[in-house]
Design a protein around this motif. Sequence first.
Motif, short mmCIF file in Angstrom:
data_model
loop_
_atom_site.label_atom_id
_atom_site.label_comp_id
_atom_site.label_asym_id
_atom_site.label_seq_id
_atom_site.Cartn_x
_atom_site.Cartn_y
_atom_site.Cartn_z
N MET A 64 0.85 -1.44 -0.13
CA MET A 64 -0.07 0.10 0.06
C MET A 64 0.91 1.20 -0.01
N LYS A 65 0.33 2.24 -0.82
CA LYS A 65 1.11 3.68 -0.88
C LYS A 65 0.74 4.30 0.46
N GLU A 66 2.00 4.86 1.21
CA GLU A 66 1.87 5.58 2.46
C GLU A 66 1.63 7.13 1.86
N ILE A 67 0.87 7.86 2.81
CA ILE A 67 0.76 9.32 2.67
C ILE A 67 1.61 9.99 3.46
N ASP A 68 2.22 11.19 2.82
CA ASP A 68 2.83 11.87 3.58
C ASP A 68 1.90 13.30 4.06
N TYR A 69 1.34 13.34 5.03
CA TYR A 69 0.59 14.28 5.34
C TYR A 69 0.98 15.80 5.32
N ASP A 70 2.43 16.06 5.50
CA ASP A 70 2.86 17.55 5.29
C ASP A 70 3.02 17.64 3.86
N GLN A 71 3.18 16.78 3.14
CA GLN A 71 3.05 17.05 1.54
C GLN A 71 1.56 17.23 1.22
N VAL A 72 0.58 16.55 1.63
CA VAL A 72 -0.68 17.22 1.45
C VAL A 72 -1.08 18.49 1.94
N GLU A 73 -0.40 19.15 3.18
CA GLU A 73 -0.52 20.12 3.57
C GLU A 73 -0.19 21.13 2.86
N GLU A 74 0.98 21.15 2.15
CA GLU A 74 1.70 21.85 1.33
C GLU A 74 1.02 22.10 0.07
N ALA A 75 0.63 21.03 -0.57
CA ALA A 75 -0.11 20.87 -1.61
C ALA A 75 -1.23 21.82 -1.77
N ALA A 76 -2.22 21.70 -0.39
CA ALA A 76 -3.35 22.59 -0.07
C ALA A 76 -3.17 23.84 -0.18
N ARG A 77 -2.01 24.13 0.44
CA ARG A 77 -1.65 25.56 0.64
C ARG A 77 -1.19 26.43 -0.75
N GLU A 78 -0.62 25.60 -1.59
CA GLU A 78 0.03 25.97 -2.73
C GLU A 78 -1.12 25.94 -3.85
N LEU A 79 -2.05 24.96 -3.67
CA LEU A 79 -3.19 25.00 -4.91
C LEU A 79 -3.86 26.31 -4.61
N ALA A 84 -7.23 3.69 -10.71
CA ALA A 84 -5.91 3.90 -10.61
C ALA A 84 -5.07 3.65 -9.22
N PRO A 85 -4.24 2.49 -9.16
CA PRO A 85 -3.91 2.18 -7.79
C PRO A 85 -3.10 3.21 -7.02
N ASP A 86 -2.06 3.79 -7.55
CA ASP A 86 -1.23 4.81 -6.92
C ASP A 86 -1.86 6.18 -6.80
N THR A 87 -2.88 6.29 -7.49
CA THR A 87 -3.18 7.71 -7.51
C THR A 87 -3.45 8.44 -6.31
N LEU A 88 -3.01 9.52 -5.99
CA LEU A 88 -3.44 10.58 -4.98
C LEU A 88 -3.36 11.90 -5.59
N GLU A 89 -4.43 12.45 -6.06
CA GLU A 89 -4.61 13.96 -6.58
C GLU A 89 -5.54 14.77 -5.73
N ALA A 134 -3.10 18.90 -7.91
CA ALA A 134 -1.74 18.46 -7.67
C ALA A 134 -1.56 16.87 -7.38
N SER A 135 -0.59 16.26 -7.98
CA SER A 135 -0.44 14.89 -7.97
C SER A 135 0.65 14.52 -6.78
N LEU A 136 0.43 13.75 -5.97
CA LEU A 136 1.38 13.62 -5.03
C LEU A 136 2.17 12.40 -4.89
N GLY A 137 3.34 12.13 -4.71
CA GLY A 137 4.07 10.76 -4.78
C GLY A 137 5.45 11.23 -4.32
N ALA A 138 6.20 9.77 -4.55
CA ALA A 138 7.49 9.88 -3.88
C ALA A 138 8.45 10.92 -4.50
N GLY A 139 8.23 11.33 -5.76
CA GLY A 139 9.00 12.36 -6.31
C GLY A 139 8.70 13.67 -5.84
#
Length: 292
Positions: free
Chosen positions: A1-16, A137-142, A281-286
């Motif tokens: 399973m793909k783990e979520i980085d919630y700091d990344q989610v916060e930053e994406a929400a801000r920037e979006l 789509a299995p790895d999608t978090l947008e 925003a698409s969130l991933g390991a990269g």
Amino acid sequence: MKEIDYDQVEEAARELYIRALKLLPDDIKDGFGKLQGLETSERARTILNTMVTNIRVAEDNNNLLCQDTGIPIYNVFVGRAVAIDGWRLQQAIRKGCERATREHPLRSSVVHPISRKNNHTSCGPGVPVIHMEFVEAPDTLEIQMIPKGSGSENNSFLRMAIPAEGLAAVKRFVIDCVIDAGGKTCPPTIVGVGVGGTSDLCVHLAKQAATRPLGSVCEDALGAELERELSEAVNRLGVGPQGLGGDATAFAVHVELAATHITMNPVAVNMQCHSARRARASLGAGGIEYSF
């Protein structure tokens, strides 16, 4: 399973939130070009030219497209192999929304509905609005962010039509809503139409339709045909840019459908103004990849 980085989610929400308020999607810019080419009214062409200039100036100066920062809406698309803590995800989005408002800073348009108190965070009870959708789509978090201004949101309509009235009642209702809205929605608009479902689902479908990219088509063949007919009809009304007359009343009419009860046929309309803002925003390991 793909783990979520919630700091990344916060930053994406801000920037979006910031990106959506400053950068207009390319499909909307292309839509302006098409309307300019078809417009026969000199006054309407002047208004369209002014809108296009505003878009360019906002981007050149890193400024807002419109002073109305809207109600913040976040649509989250979660793939099958993504493990999420729903509560943490919501809190990260909310914190990112608050940071965007305080750090940029943005004018907060969000107030308590009774006291009218503004906490200047763009947040409050039930806001930001967060919708979750689960995709194949299995790895999608947008995450998609849509700031919905009051000029467009105030022009939201619902009618619980009955099947005996037929499709003509749906068409007539949409046309009447566009006429009633006039220039209040800052046209040219995207007219979102929801048909079917329950009352709440129908209104949600209308908003989904209003915020779809230009050039997209309803997946249902009958819905797509209704889109074509209504788009032609709306642009024969003469409302025009800013309601001052002309051919360019709407970029398009978009339709979304849902199955409904045999004894009812709900129809809803939700409009998007000419500054049809959204960001994704698409969130991933990269890291985070931004788009529209």
